[in-house]
Write a protein that holds these residues in place. Structure first.
Motif, PDB file in Angstrom:
ATOM      1  N   ILE A 189       0.814  -1.209   0.000  1.00  0.00           N
ATOM      2  CA  ILE A 189       0.000   0.000   0.000  1.00  0.00           C
ATOM      3  C   ILE A 189       0.849   1.262   0.000  1.00  0.00           C
ATOM      4  O   ILE A 189       0.473   2.284  -0.590  1.00  0.00           O
ATOM      5  CB  ILE A 189      -0.958  -0.004   1.212  1.00  0.00           C
ATOM      6  CG1 ILE A 189      -1.923   1.172   1.128  1.00  0.00           C
ATOM      7  CG2 ILE A 189      -0.207   0.017   2.505  1.00  0.00           C
ATOM      8  CD1 ILE A 189      -2.952   1.169   2.232  1.00  0.00           C
ATOM      9  N   CYS A 190       2.022   1.202   0.644  1.00  0.00           N
ATOM     10  CA  CYS A 190       2.856   2.403   0.728  1.00  0.00           C
ATOM     11  C   CYS A 190       3.360   2.806  -0.646  1.00  0.00           C
ATOM     12  O   CYS A 190       3.364   3.999  -0.990  1.00  0.00           O
ATOM     13  CB  CYS A 190       4.026   2.159   1.675  1.00  0.00           C
ATOM     14  SG  CYS A 190       5.080   0.777   1.190  1.00  0.00           S
ATOM     15  N   ALA A 191       3.763   1.839  -1.465  1.00  0.00           N
ATOM     16  CA  ALA A 191       4.237   2.154  -2.810  1.00  0.00           C
ATOM     17  C   ALA A 191       3.099   2.639  -3.694  1.00  0.00           C
ATOM     18  O   ALA A 191       3.298   3.500  -4.562  1.00  0.00           O
ATOM     19  CB  ALA A 191       4.903   0.925  -3.427  1.00  0.00           C
ATOM     20  N   VAL A 192       1.888   2.119  -3.492  1.00  0.00           N
ATOM     21  CA  VAL A 192       0.731   2.599  -4.252  1.00  0.00           C
ATOM     22  C   VAL A 192       0.453   4.059  -3.912  1.00  0.00           C
ATOM     23  O   VAL A 192       0.172   4.881  -4.789  1.00  0.00           O
ATOM     24  CB  VAL A 192      -0.506   1.728  -3.951  1.00  0.00           C
ATOM     25  CG1 VAL A 192      -1.742   2.310  -4.616  1.00  0.00           C
ATOM     26  CG2 VAL A 192      -0.273   0.302  -4.429  1.00  0.00           C
ATOM     27  N   ILE A 193       0.526   4.417  -2.634  1.00  0.00           N
ATOM     28  CA  ILE A 193       0.307   5.803  -2.213  1.00  0.00           C
ATOM     29  C   ILE A 193       1.339   6.721  -2.841  1.00  0.00           C
ATOM     30  O   ILE A 193       1.028   7.814  -3.313  1.00  0.00           O
ATOM     31  CB  ILE A 193       0.344   5.895  -0.677  1.00  0.00           C
ATOM     32  CG1 ILE A 193      -0.886   5.209  -0.084  1.00  0.00           C
ATOM     33  CG2 ILE A 193       0.421   7.341  -0.213  1.00  0.00           C
ATOM     34  CD1 ILE A 193      -0.882   5.147   1.421  1.00  0.00           C
ATOM     35  N   ALA A 212      -4.784  -3.355   4.176  1.00  0.00           N
ATOM     36  CA  ALA A 212      -3.876  -2.804   5.177  1.00  0.00           C
ATOM     37  C   ALA A 212      -4.232  -1.353   5.456  1.00  0.00           C
ATOM     38  O   ALA A 212      -4.821  -0.665   4.650  1.00  0.00           O
ATOM     39  CB  ALA A 212      -2.426  -2.898   4.682  1.00  0.00           C
ATOM     40  N   SER A 213      -3.879  -0.888   6.640  1.00  0.00           N
ATOM     41  CA  SER A 213      -4.030   0.523   6.948  1.00  0.00           C
ATOM     42  C   SER A 213      -2.728   1.250   6.641  1.00  0.00           C
ATOM     43  O   SER A 213      -1.718   0.646   6.297  1.00  0.00           O
ATOM     44  CB  SER A 213      -4.382   0.693   8.429  1.00  0.00           C
ATOM     45  OG  SER A 213      -3.351   0.136   9.226  1.00  0.00           O
ATOM     46  N   ASN A 306       2.730  -7.299  -8.714  1.00  0.00           N
ATOM     47  CA  ASN A 306       2.150  -6.889  -7.442  1.00  0.00           C
ATOM     48  C   ASN A 306       1.434  -5.552  -7.594  1.00  0.00           C
ATOM     49  O   ASN A 306       1.557  -4.870  -8.612  1.00  0.00           O
ATOM     50  CB  ASN A 306       3.207  -6.838  -6.326  1.00  0.00           C
ATOM     51  CG  ASN A 306       4.323  -5.854  -6.631  1.00  0.00           C
ATOM     52  OD1 ASN A 306       4.086  -4.778  -7.173  1.00  0.00           O
ATOM     53  ND2 ASN A 306       5.538  -6.215  -6.269  1.00  0.00           N
ATOM     54  N   ALA A 307       0.679  -5.182  -6.582  1.00  0.00           N
ATOM     55  CA  ALA A 307      -0.201  -4.015  -6.672  1.00  0.00           C
ATOM     56  C   ALA A 307       0.578  -2.728  -6.905  1.00  0.00           C
ATOM     57  O   ALA A 307       0.132  -1.850  -7.656  1.00  0.00           O
ATOM     58  CB  ALA A 307      -1.037  -3.902  -5.403  1.00  0.00           C
ATOM     59  N   SER A 308       1.734  -2.583  -6.277  1.00  0.00           N
ATOM     60  CA  SER A 308       2.480  -1.336  -6.409  1.00  0.00           C
ATOM     61  C   SER A 308       3.003  -1.140  -7.831  1.00  0.00           C
ATOM     62  O   SER A 308       2.921  -0.039  -8.394  1.00  0.00           O
ATOM     63  CB  SER A 308       3.643  -1.311  -5.411  1.00  0.00           C
ATOM     64  OG  SER A 308       4.532  -2.401  -5.657  1.00  0.00           O
ATOM     65  N   VAL A 309       3.526  -2.205  -8.435  1.00  0.00           N
ATOM     66  CA  VAL A 309       4.025  -2.103  -9.814  1.00  0.00           C
ATOM     67  C   VAL A 309       2.864  -1.857 -10.781  1.00  0.00           C
ATOM     68  O   VAL A 309       2.944  -1.010 -11.681  1.00  0.00           O
ATOM     69  CB  VAL A 309       4.797  -3.378 -10.205  1.00  0.00           C
ATOM     70  CG1 VAL A 309       5.212  -3.325 -11.668  1.00  0.00           C
ATOM     71  CG2 VAL A 309       6.023  -3.547  -9.314  1.00  0.00           C
TER      72      VAL A 309
END
Length: 332
Positions: A189-193, A212-213, A306-309
């Motif tokens: 989630i951090c990389a998506v943000i 995740a939060s 993965n979600a971030s990529v």
């Protein structure tokens, strides 16, 4: 003459002594009886423990780390959060820390914002952060109370204000863009943000369950990008997507089996991009709610990203499609 005064043997007490026959429960422990010597010894032991400075430090660390979702850890993350005015209550700084420009700026901003400044030794800092990789700085941030409706209204208001612009590129670029995450786990989630902030998205939407939060890891890895990017949590992601569609948004779910490519469908509209986890992908209801399912072209050697990529590739494709559409509209 003694009739009626004789003891009868053919009848009971009529329940008169029923309460006297009931049990009173197990015998209390000796340390629980206020009149017992063991009780006084237990009280004295508790007083000694409360007075022990080492145990007091452990209690403070346990209380501080019990809400680990609210911790911002690391010098860059804390500094960026303070610069952006993220609400916080307490700043912990390691004793005998080697100060640099960042720590001096952190302490100065903490004083301006009125944070409680606490000094702790290395062991206590490790307990608070639940890690030794804290760089000597930990801040307790307050939870964000932003609602999804408020987040969407803010983006729509900004978009309506830009509709009066003479440039088609500016109008298209100002159209709202949201990222919704379905079951994405930390630290993805951090990389998506961070990607959402880099490409100018208006916010990230998370379901309260199955995601995740914005934890300390997210703050640290995103290097404070979470301070720039509003994050809203919703009870039901499917209903949230349906509400966005009612407001005129186009929803695109990202999945390997999509019938379109990212950036080719809905990019110039008011858009919400829905990402699932790498292992499970989109849930069935979320997938059925999306207007279309798009995929990322890639080699057969890799099954999934993965979600971030995937978020970075998708956001870049949307930004490029909007630039091209705006340039074409301005050229007419």
């Amino acid at each position: 003459d003694n009739y009626g005064n004789e003891k009868r043997t053919d009848q009971g007490s009529g329940g008169k002594h029923r309460n006297a026959l009931r049990g009173k429960g197990p015998t209390p422990k000796a340390e629980d009886r206020v009149y017992h010597k063991a009780y006084k010894e237990k009280q004295a032991t508790n007083r000694r423990k409360m007075a022990d400075p080492r145990l007091a430090a452990r209690r403070r660390a346990a209380k501080f780390s019990s809400e680990s979702d609210d911790l911002v850890i690391g010098r860059n993350a804390v500094l960026e959060a303070l610069r952006c005015g993220v609400p916080a209550s307490t700043l912990y700084v390691a004793a005998r820390i080697e100060h640099d420009d960042r720590t001096r700026e952190i302490i100065r901003l903490a004083g301006i914002h009125g944070l409680n400044l606490m000094e702790a030794d290395r062991l206590e800092m490790d307990r608070i952060a639940r890690s030794s990789n804290h760089q000597g700085v930990v801040m307790k941030a307050q939870r964000s109370s932003i609602l999804a409706a408020e987040l969407v209204e803010r983006a729509d208001k900004k978009s309506r204000a830009m509709e009066a612009a003479n440039s088609a590129s500016a109008r298209i670029a100002a159209r709202p863009l949201f990222i919704a995450l379905d079951g994405v786990t930390d630290p993805q989630i951090c990389a998506v943000i961070r990607s959402a902030a880099a490409f100018g998205a208006n916010g990230v939407i998370l379901p309260e369950r199955r995601s995740a939060s914005v934890t300390a890891a997210a703050w640290k890895v995103s290097a404070g990008a979470a301070a720039h990017m509003p994050v809203a949590r919703v009870v039901n992601l499917t209903k949230a997507i349906e509400s966005l569609k009612e407001r005129g948004y186009y929803s695109v779910g990202l999945d390997g089996g999509g019938d379109a490519l990212v950036g080719e469908t809905g990019s110039t509209d008011r858009l919400v991009v829905v990402l699932g986890s790498e292992g499970n992908g989109l849930s069935r209801l979320v997938r059925e709610t999306c207007d279309s399912i798009a995929g990322i072209p890639m080699s057969n050697m890799v099954e999934s990203l993965n979600a971030s990529v995937a978020a970075g590739i998708t956001l870049y494709s949307v930004a490029r499609a909007r630039r091209e559409a705006g340039a074409a509209a301005d050229a007419k």
